[in-house]
Design a protein around this motif. Structure first.
Motif, mmCIF file in Angstrom:
data_model
loop_
_atom_site.group_PDB
_atom_site.id
_atom_site.type_symbol
_atom_site.label_atom_id
_atom_site.label_comp_id
_atom_site.label_asym_id
_atom_site.label_seq_id
_atom_site.Cartn_x
_atom_site.Cartn_y
_atom_site.Cartn_z
ATOM 1 N N PHE A 29 0.812 -1.217 0.000
ATOM 2 C CA PHE A 29 0.000 0.000 0.000
ATOM 3 C C PHE A 29 0.846 1.268 0.000
ATOM 4 O O PHE A 29 0.376 2.323 -0.425
ATOM 5 N N ALA B 43 -7.715 -0.236 0.907
ATOM 6 C CA ALA B 43 -6.571 -0.533 1.766
ATOM 7 C C ALA B 43 -7.044 -1.018 3.130
ATOM 8 O O ALA B 43 -6.516 -2.005 3.661
ATOM 9 N N VAL C 66 -3.620 -1.214 -6.795
ATOM 10 C CA VAL C 66 -4.065 -2.098 -5.714
ATOM 11 C C VAL C 66 -4.297 -3.498 -6.266
ATOM 12 O O VAL C 66 -3.918 -4.501 -5.642
ATOM 13 N N ALA D 11 -9.250 4.387 -2.535
ATOM 14 C CA ALA D 11 -7.951 3.796 -2.181
ATOM 15 C C ALA D 11 -7.883 3.464 -0.696
ATOM 16 O O ALA D 11 -7.404 2.389 -0.323
ATOM 17 N N THR D 12 -8.373 4.351 0.151
ATOM 18 C CA THR D 12 -8.318 4.078 1.588
ATOM 19 C C THR D 12 -9.331 3.013 1.989
ATOM 20 O O THR D 12 -9.049 2.202 2.876
ATOM 21 N N VAL E 105 1.299 1.836 -3.641
ATOM 22 C CA VAL E 105 0.055 2.409 -4.173
ATOM 23 C C VAL E 105 -0.033 3.884 -3.805
ATOM 24 O O VAL E 105 -0.382 4.721 -4.636
ATOM 25 N N GLY E 106 0.309 4.213 -2.562
ATOM 26 C CA GLY E 106 0.257 5.606 -2.116
ATOM 27 C C GLY E 106 1.233 6.499 -2.859
ATOM 28 O O GLY E 106 0.925 7.644 -3.176
ATOM 29 N N SER F 51 -5.247 4.598 -8.706
ATOM 30 C CA SER F 51 -4.737 3.672 -7.693
ATOM 31 C C SER F 51 -5.403 2.301 -7.755
ATOM 32 O O SER F 51 -4.822 1.320 -7.293
ATOM 33 N N THR G 9 -1.009 3.900 2.932
ATOM 34 C CA THR G 9 -1.690 4.540 1.811
ATOM 35 C C THR G 9 -1.722 6.061 1.956
ATOM 36 O O THR G 9 -1.490 6.780 0.996
#
Length: 188
Positions: free
Chosen positions: A10, A63, A28, A59-60, A13-14, A24, A83
């Motif tokens: 992650f 994650a 992921v 995304a969060t 990804v971040g 993203s 993330t």
């Protein structure tokens, strides 16, 4: 080692997910499905659909869920920190830099070049989902019908994707329940 894997997946990804959620999601997918094999593409699609139906950044949400699934509460917190922190730091640095050079043509070109790259990433992921859905019980006919109807509802009738996803999930649930009841009556 599992928590380091969650963090690194992650964190990448971040760091690399420039452009928000749409950019993203394929990252992921690459980490959770292809690299670490925490789930298959079908499960990822289900998580993505549910995540899109809920409010907040995708995304969060992804994650948090994937981190929880792989490593429990600590895995969830780990994935969320991995993330968000790079995004916060990069956003502060990038905005400070872009603001200093905002009138330069190369900055305008750099910003404009991100859009087609994200579009290609989303198109590749969409094609993968279409191929997977045609190989399931749906087949090409139903898949193309769902794509066409979804496009019509979202683009021309301006129906939010969450409403469409919720309706499809509800229809699948009701169909599954009616099939289960019919089987129960047939065996009695």
């Amino acid at each position: 080692m599992k928590f380091l894997d969650i963090f690194m997946a992650f964190f990448r990804v971040g760091i690399l997910g420039y452009g928000g959620g749409p950019s993203s999601i394929p990252l992921v997918h690459k980490e959770a499905v292809e690299k670490y094999k925490w789930m298959d593409s079908e499960e990822f699609g289900d998580i993505l659909a549910l995540g899109n139906a809920l409010p907040g950044p995708i995304a969060t949400k992804m994650a948090g869920y994937i981190g929880y699934r792989v490593g429990g509460i600590f895995g969830m917190v780990n994935a969320l920190i991995a993330t968000m922190v790079p995004t916060i730091i990069m956003m502060i640095l990038l905005l400070k830099f872009l603001n200093a050079y905002k009138d330069q043509s190369w900055v305008k070109g750099m910003s404009a070049a991100v859009v087609p790259v994200v579009a290609v990433m989303l198109a590749v992921m969409t094609w993968d989902f279409i191929k997977k859905s045609t190989g399931s019980q749906l087949g090409w006919g139903w898949t193309l019908l769902f794509v066409a109807v979804s496009l019509l509802l979202m683009e021309f009738l301006h129906i939010h994707p969450a409403v469409i996803i919720f309706a499809l999930l509800l229809a699948a649930l009701l169909k599954k329940n009616s099939v289960s009841q019919e089987k129960g009556k047939g065996s009695s």
